[in-house]
Motif scaffolding. Structure first.
Motif, PDB file in Angstrom:
ATOM      1  N   GLY A  17       0.808  -1.221   0.000  1.00 39.63           N
ATOM      2  CA  GLY A  17       0.000   0.000   0.000  1.00 39.63           C
ATOM      3  C   GLY A  17       0.838   1.265   0.000  1.00 39.63           C
ATOM      4  N   VAL A  18       0.478   2.201   0.896  1.00 43.80           N
ATOM      5  CA  VAL A  18       1.148   3.507   0.933  1.00 43.80           C
ATOM      6  C   VAL A  18       2.578   3.422   1.447  1.00 43.80           C
ATOM      7  N   PHE A  19       2.962   2.267   1.991  1.00 40.04           N
ATOM      8  CA  PHE A  19       4.310   2.134   2.541  1.00 40.04           C
ATOM      9  C   PHE A  19       5.330   1.673   1.507  1.00 40.04           C
ATOM     10  N   ASP A  20       4.891   1.458   0.260  1.00 41.33           N
ATOM     11  CA  ASP A  20       5.833   0.967  -0.747  1.00 41.33           C
ATOM     12  C   ASP A  20       6.942   1.976  -1.012  1.00 41.33           C
ATOM     13  N   GLU A  21       6.622   3.279  -1.013  1.00 40.54           N
ATOM     14  CA  GLU A  21       7.648   4.289  -1.257  1.00 40.54           C
ATOM     15  C   GLU A  21       8.681   4.311  -0.127  1.00 40.54           C
ATOM     16  N   VAL A  22       8.223   4.067   1.090  1.00 38.37           N
ATOM     17  CA  VAL A  22       9.145   4.001   2.230  1.00 38.37           C
ATOM     18  C   VAL A  22      10.117   2.845   2.049  1.00 38.37           C
ATOM     19  N   ILE A  23       9.601   1.687   1.647  1.00 36.82           N
ATOM     20  CA  ILE A  23      10.432   0.502   1.474  1.00 36.82           C
ATOM     21  C   ILE A  23      11.399   0.681   0.303  1.00 36.82           C
ATOM     22  N   SER A  25      12.620   3.383  -0.958  1.00 37.01           N
ATOM     23  CA  SER A  25      13.644   4.406  -0.721  1.00 37.01           C
ATOM     24  C   SER A  25      14.566   4.065   0.441  1.00 37.01           C
ATOM     25  N   LEU A  26      14.248   3.001   1.182  1.00 36.82           N
ATOM     26  CA  LEU A  26      15.020   2.642   2.371  1.00 36.82           C
ATOM     27  C   LEU A  26      16.500   2.389   2.082  1.00 36.82           C
ATOM     28  N   PRO A  27      16.864   1.689   1.007  1.00 30.51           N
ATOM     29  CA  PRO A  27      18.307   1.498   0.734  1.00 30.51           C
ATOM     30  C   PRO A  27      19.052   2.816   0.543  1.00 30.51           C
ATOM     31  N   ILE A  28      18.400   3.795  -0.075  1.00 27.80           N
ATOM     32  CA  ILE A  28      19.021   5.106  -0.264  1.00 27.80           C
ATOM     33  C   ILE A  28      19.225   5.783   1.085  1.00 27.80           C
ATOM     34  N   VAL A  29      18.221   5.687   1.944  1.00 25.59           N
ATOM     35  CA  VAL A  29      18.300   6.292   3.274  1.00 25.59           C
ATOM     36  C   VAL A  29      19.419   5.647   4.090  1.00 25.59           C
ATOM     37  N   ILE A  30      19.529   4.322   4.034  1.00 23.82           N
ATOM     38  CA  ILE A  30      20.577   3.610   4.765  1.00 23.82           C
ATOM     39  C   ILE A  30      21.950   4.042   4.262  1.00 23.82           C
ATOM     40  N   ALA A  31      22.089   4.195   2.956  1.00 19.17           N
ATOM     41  CA  ALA A  31      23.371   4.612   2.382  1.00 19.17           C
ATOM     42  C   ALA A  31      23.757   6.006   2.868  1.00 19.17           C
ATOM     43  N   PHE A  32      22.817   6.940   2.839  1.00 24.49           N
ATOM     44  CA  PHE A  32      23.091   8.288   3.324  1.00 24.49           C
ATOM     45  C   PHE A  32      23.341   8.294   4.828  1.00 24.49           C
ATOM     46  N   GLY A  33      22.631   7.430   5.563  1.00 25.42           N
ATOM     47  CA  GLY A  33      22.858   7.320   6.994  1.00 25.42           C
ATOM     48  C   GLY A  33      24.256   6.842   7.302  1.00 25.42           C
ATOM     49  N   PHE A  34      24.760   5.890   6.519  1.00 26.17           N
ATOM     50  CA  PHE A  34      26.124   5.396   6.715  1.00 26.17           C
ATOM     51  C   PHE A  34      27.144   6.506   6.444  1.00 26.17           C
ATOM     52  N   VAL A  35      26.902   7.288   5.368  1.00 26.62           N
ATOM     53  CA  VAL A  35      27.806   8.396   5.046  1.00 26.62           C
ATOM     54  C   VAL A  35      27.827   9.406   6.188  1.00 26.62           C
ATOM     55  N   TYR A  36      26.628   9.724   6.721  1.00 29.86           N
ATOM     56  CA  TYR A  36      26.544  10.662   7.846  1.00 29.86           C
ATOM     57  C   TYR A  36      27.312  10.112   9.045  1.00 29.86           C
ATOM     58  N   TRP A  37      27.097   8.835   9.390  1.00 29.52           N
ATOM     59  CA  TRP A  37      27.778   8.216  10.535  1.00 29.52           C
ATOM     60  C   TRP A  37      29.291   8.250  10.345  1.00 29.52           C
ATOM     61  N   LEU A  69      17.605  10.781  13.530  1.00 29.50           N
ATOM     62  CA  LEU A  69      16.937  11.989  13.053  1.00 29.50           C
ATOM     63  C   LEU A  69      17.353  12.302  11.621  1.00 29.50           C
ATOM     64  N   PHE A  70      18.645  12.128  11.325  1.00 28.63           N
ATOM     65  CA  PHE A  70      19.132  12.352   9.963  1.00 28.63           C
ATOM     66  C   PHE A  70      18.464  11.375   8.994  1.00 28.63           C
ATOM     67  N   CYS A  71      18.393  10.093   9.381  1.00 30.35           N
ATOM     68  CA  CYS A  71      17.754   9.088   8.525  1.00 30.35           C
ATOM     69  C   CYS A  71      16.268   9.380   8.350  1.00 30.35           C
ATOM     70  N   TRP A  72      15.634   9.850   9.417  1.00 32.15           N
ATOM     71  CA  TRP A  72      14.217  10.226   9.321  1.00 32.15           C
ATOM     72  C   TRP A  72      14.032  11.342   8.304  1.00 32.15           C
ATOM     73  N   LEU A  73      14.880  12.368   8.373  1.00 34.26           N
ATOM     74  CA  LEU A  73      14.777  13.483   7.441  1.00 34.26           C
ATOM     75  C   LEU A  73      15.026  13.024   6.004  1.00 34.26           C
ATOM     76  N   ALA A  74      16.021  12.144   5.819  1.00 35.75           N
ATOM     77  CA  ALA A  74      16.305  11.612   4.488  1.00 35.75           C
ATOM     78  C   ALA A  74      15.116  10.819   3.950  1.00 35.75           C
ATOM     79  N   GLU A  75      14.477  10.042   4.827  1.00 38.77           N
ATOM     80  CA  GLU A  75      13.311   9.266   4.415  1.00 38.77           C
ATOM     81  C   GLU A  75      12.149  10.179   4.040  1.00 38.77           C
TER      82      GLU A  75
END
Length: 236
Positions: A17-23, A25-37, A69-75
């Motif tokens: 359903g509406v959560f497909d976009e979250v799923i 985009s999740l790999p992109i968010v994880i990648a940016f989260g790793f860069v931030y960390w 918080l950074f990952c939340w904003l990216a998502e």
């Protein structure tokens, strides 16, 4: 292999359903989260030198909250500031049998500006005398609930990242961020809705209230979460 990934993508697209976009985009968010960390870790290494490990240990909870918080904003950016179904099309294109240039014609062919909704839905329907309680309970209230929940993490995290944060400031932050998102959505062929701004702002307020509840129930843990690396000023 590409057929397998395509089946996975179609399953997620059809079943979540509406959560497909979250799923999607999740790999992109994880990648940016790793860069931030990683960048944060390198910065601390340069700043604290021999005390690096001890500082990171003392500020571990706060750093975790900052990362989340950074990952939340990216998502939020991935879900709200890209055209509908962008990430689904992106991964399908990436999983194709041959390399090809990403095709944006899907959006250009149907691109049009939507008229922003500047009147809250319930108020607008009530004024017109067309308020449908069945539709409200089945569709609108779940939509409102999702938009409220979306900004709860912002309200919870702000007082840990910014110690001067207050309830009015959390509400203002939620309002400004949500307003910017809705404003930009007008230019990418997505709906701009005042209801989303109201719900997002309410979500930030509820998040801050959850922080106050946490502070009251778990004062010691809350104070530990507030210990920031910047407090050590390069040394212990």
């Amino acid at each position: 292999m590409s057929n397998f990934f395509n089946r996975v993508l179609l399953f997620i697209y059809g079943k979540t359903g509406v959560f497909d976009e979250v799923i999607f985009s999740l790999p992109i968010v994880i990648a940016f989260g790793f860069v931030y960390w990683y960048e944060r870790r390198v910065s601390h290494k340069k700043t604290f030198g021999d005390n690096f490990r001890e500082v990171r240990k003392k500020a571990r909870l706060n750093e975790t909250i900052r990362l989340l918080l950074f990952c939340w904003l990216a998502e939020v950016i991935c879900v709200t500031l890209f055209p509908t179904e962008f990430w689904f099309a992106y991964w399908r294109n990436l999983c194709a049998d041959h390399i090809r240039i990403f095709n944006f014609s899907f959006w250009f062919d149907r691109f049009r500006f939507y008229t922003p909704n500047l009147i809250p839905y319930v108020l607008y329907q009530a004024i017109k005398g067309q308020l449908n309680w069945d539709s409200l309970l089945r569709y609108e209230i779940p939509h409102f609930a999702v938009n409220i929940a979306l900004f709860v993490p912002l309200g919870v995290a702000l007082p840990f990242v910014f110690k001067e944060a207050t309830l009015p400031k959390a509400a203002l932050a939620g309002f400004i961020l949500s307003f910017q998102i809705e404003f930009l959505q007008f230019f990418i062929a997505r709906d701009s809705d005042i209801d989303d701004v109201i719900c997002n702002t309410l979500g930030a307020v509820l998040g801050y209230l959850l922080y106050l509840l946490m502070k009251k129930l778990f004062p010691k843990f809350t104070e530990k979460c507030k210990i920031q690396s910047s407090e050590f000023n390069g040394s212990l």
